[in-house]
Design a protein around this motif. Structure first.
Motif, PDB file in Angstrom:
ATOM      1  N   ASN A 189      10.187   5.756 -55.741  1.00  0.00           N
ATOM      2  CA  ASN A 189       9.129   5.742 -54.478  1.00  0.00           C
ATOM      3  C   ASN A 189       8.830   4.423 -54.211  1.00  0.00           C
ATOM      4  N   VAL A 190       8.389   4.366 -52.735  1.00  0.00           N
ATOM      5  CA  VAL A 190       7.704   3.066 -52.432  1.00  0.00           C
ATOM      6  C   VAL A 190       6.157   2.722 -52.753  1.00  0.00           C
ATOM      7  N   SER A 191       6.342   1.594 -53.673  1.00  0.00           N
ATOM      8  CA  SER A 191       4.913   1.386 -54.098  1.00  0.00           C
ATOM      9  C   SER A 191       4.142   0.418 -53.518  1.00  0.00           C
ATOM     10  N   ASN A 192       4.633  -0.201 -52.450  1.00  0.00           N
ATOM     11  CA  ASN A 192       3.799  -1.270 -51.693  1.00  0.00           C
ATOM     12  C   ASN A 192       4.738  -1.552 -50.496  1.00  0.00           C
ATOM     13  N   ILE A 193       3.817  -1.668 -49.284  1.00  0.00           N
ATOM     14  CA  ILE A 193       4.583  -2.072 -47.986  1.00  0.00           C
ATOM     15  C   ILE A 193       3.557  -3.477 -47.670  1.00  0.00           C
ATOM     16  N   VAL A 194       4.523  -4.424 -47.315  1.00  0.00           N
ATOM     17  CA  VAL A 194       3.611  -5.920 -46.814  1.00  0.00           C
ATOM     18  C   VAL A 194       4.232  -5.858 -45.668  1.00  0.00           C
ATOM     19  N   PHE A 195       3.366  -6.423 -44.635  1.00  0.00           N
ATOM     20  CA  PHE A 195       3.713  -6.362 -43.030  1.00  0.00           C
ATOM     21  C   PHE A 195       3.597  -8.087 -42.855  1.00  0.00           C
ATOM     22  N   ASP A 196       4.780  -8.542 -42.209  1.00  0.00           N
ATOM     23  CA  ASP A 196       4.774  -9.762 -41.724  1.00  0.00           C
ATOM     24  C   ASP A 196       4.426  -9.788 -40.154  1.00  0.00           C
ATOM     25  N   SER A 249       3.361 -11.591 -36.555  1.00  0.00           N
ATOM     26  CA  SER A 249       3.916 -12.563 -35.719  1.00  0.00           C
ATOM     27  C   SER A 249       2.911 -13.629 -35.742  1.00  0.00           C
ATOM     28  N   THR A 250       3.400 -14.856 -35.731  1.00  0.00           N
ATOM     29  CA  THR A 250       2.363 -16.199 -35.558  1.00  0.00           C
ATOM     30  C   THR A 250       2.499 -16.428 -33.998  1.00  0.00           C
ATOM     31  N   THR A 251       3.033 -15.645 -33.050  1.00  0.00           N
ATOM     32  CA  THR A 251       2.956 -16.213 -31.811  1.00  0.00           C
ATOM     33  C   THR A 251       2.502 -14.942 -31.048  1.00  0.00           C
ATOM     34  N   THR A 252       2.609 -13.842 -31.559  1.00  0.00           N
ATOM     35  CA  THR A 252       2.134 -12.621 -30.743  1.00  0.00           C
ATOM     36  C   THR A 252       1.053 -11.912 -31.685  1.00  0.00           C
ATOM     37  N   PRO A 253      -0.159 -11.926 -31.598  1.00  0.00           N
ATOM     38  CA  PRO A 253      -1.283 -11.221 -32.190  1.00  0.00           C
ATOM     39  C   PRO A 253      -1.310  -9.731 -32.260  1.00  0.00           C
ATOM     40  N   GLY A 254      -1.109  -9.368 -33.550  1.00  0.00           N
ATOM     41  CA  GLY A 254      -0.978  -7.858 -33.780  1.00  0.00           C
ATOM     42  C   GLY A 254       0.343  -7.247 -33.836  1.00  0.00           C
ATOM     43  N   GLN A 255       1.482  -8.365 -33.635  1.00  0.00           N
ATOM     44  CA  GLN A 255       2.845  -7.756 -33.532  1.00  0.00           C
ATOM     45  C   GLN A 255       3.204  -7.951 -35.123  1.00  0.00           C
ATOM     46  N   VAL A 256       3.974  -6.767 -35.612  1.00  0.00           N
ATOM     47  CA  VAL A 256       4.734  -7.113 -37.069  1.00  0.00           C
ATOM     48  C   VAL A 256       6.260  -7.333 -36.540  1.00  0.00           C
ATOM     49  N   ASP A 257       6.684  -8.340 -37.338  1.00  0.00           N
ATOM     50  CA  ASP A 257       7.894  -8.844 -37.107  1.00  0.00           C
ATOM     51  C   ASP A 257       8.804  -8.358 -38.149  1.00  0.00           C
ATOM     52  N   ALA A 258       8.414  -7.690 -39.466  1.00  0.00           N
ATOM     53  CA  ALA A 258       9.279  -7.487 -40.227  1.00  0.00           C
ATOM     54  C   ALA A 258       8.043  -6.756 -41.447  1.00  0.00           C
ATOM     55  N   ALA A 259       8.858  -5.851 -42.465  1.00  0.00           N
ATOM     56  CA  ALA A 259       8.061  -5.521 -43.519  1.00  0.00           C
ATOM     57  C   ALA A 259       8.747  -5.331 -44.583  1.00  0.00           C
ATOM     58  N   ASN A 260       8.204  -5.597 -45.972  1.00  0.00           N
ATOM     59  CA  ASN A 260       8.891  -5.469 -47.059  1.00  0.00           C
ATOM     60  C   ASN A 260       8.516  -4.403 -47.859  1.00  0.00           C
TER      61      ASN A 260
END
Length: 86
Positions: free
Chosen positions: A4-11, A13-24
């Protein structure tokens, strides 16, 4: 073993507020009868999502991509004579 997925961490963007560039995605599974367990983290980049999708609108698709990547990584060669080099 159920994984199962136990955790999701969103990365974000440092240039576009609110945009997620990746997820772990962190996966965890265990088998109480053998004591074996799995604990892995897989990164999914925004570019891997379908056209027009975001992590917030297509989290299920992102998780599917992460599971596919995990399966690919776990399909290691069984040749014990091969050594990993750092």
């Amino acid at each position: 073993m159920q994984i199962n997925v136990s955790n999701i961490v969103f990365d974000f963007s440092t240039t576009t507020p609110g945009q997620v560039d990746a997820a772990n995605f962190t996966f965890y599974g265990s088998d109480p009868s053998t004591g074996e367990f799995l604990n892995n983290t897989v990164r999914v980049d925004k570019a891997e999502l379908p056209e027009g999708a975001t992590f917030f609108t297509s989290l299920d698709k992102a998780q599917t991509i992460a599971r596919q990547k995990l399966l690919k990584y776990l399909a290691l060669p069984t040749d014990t004579t091969t050594t990993n080099q750092a």
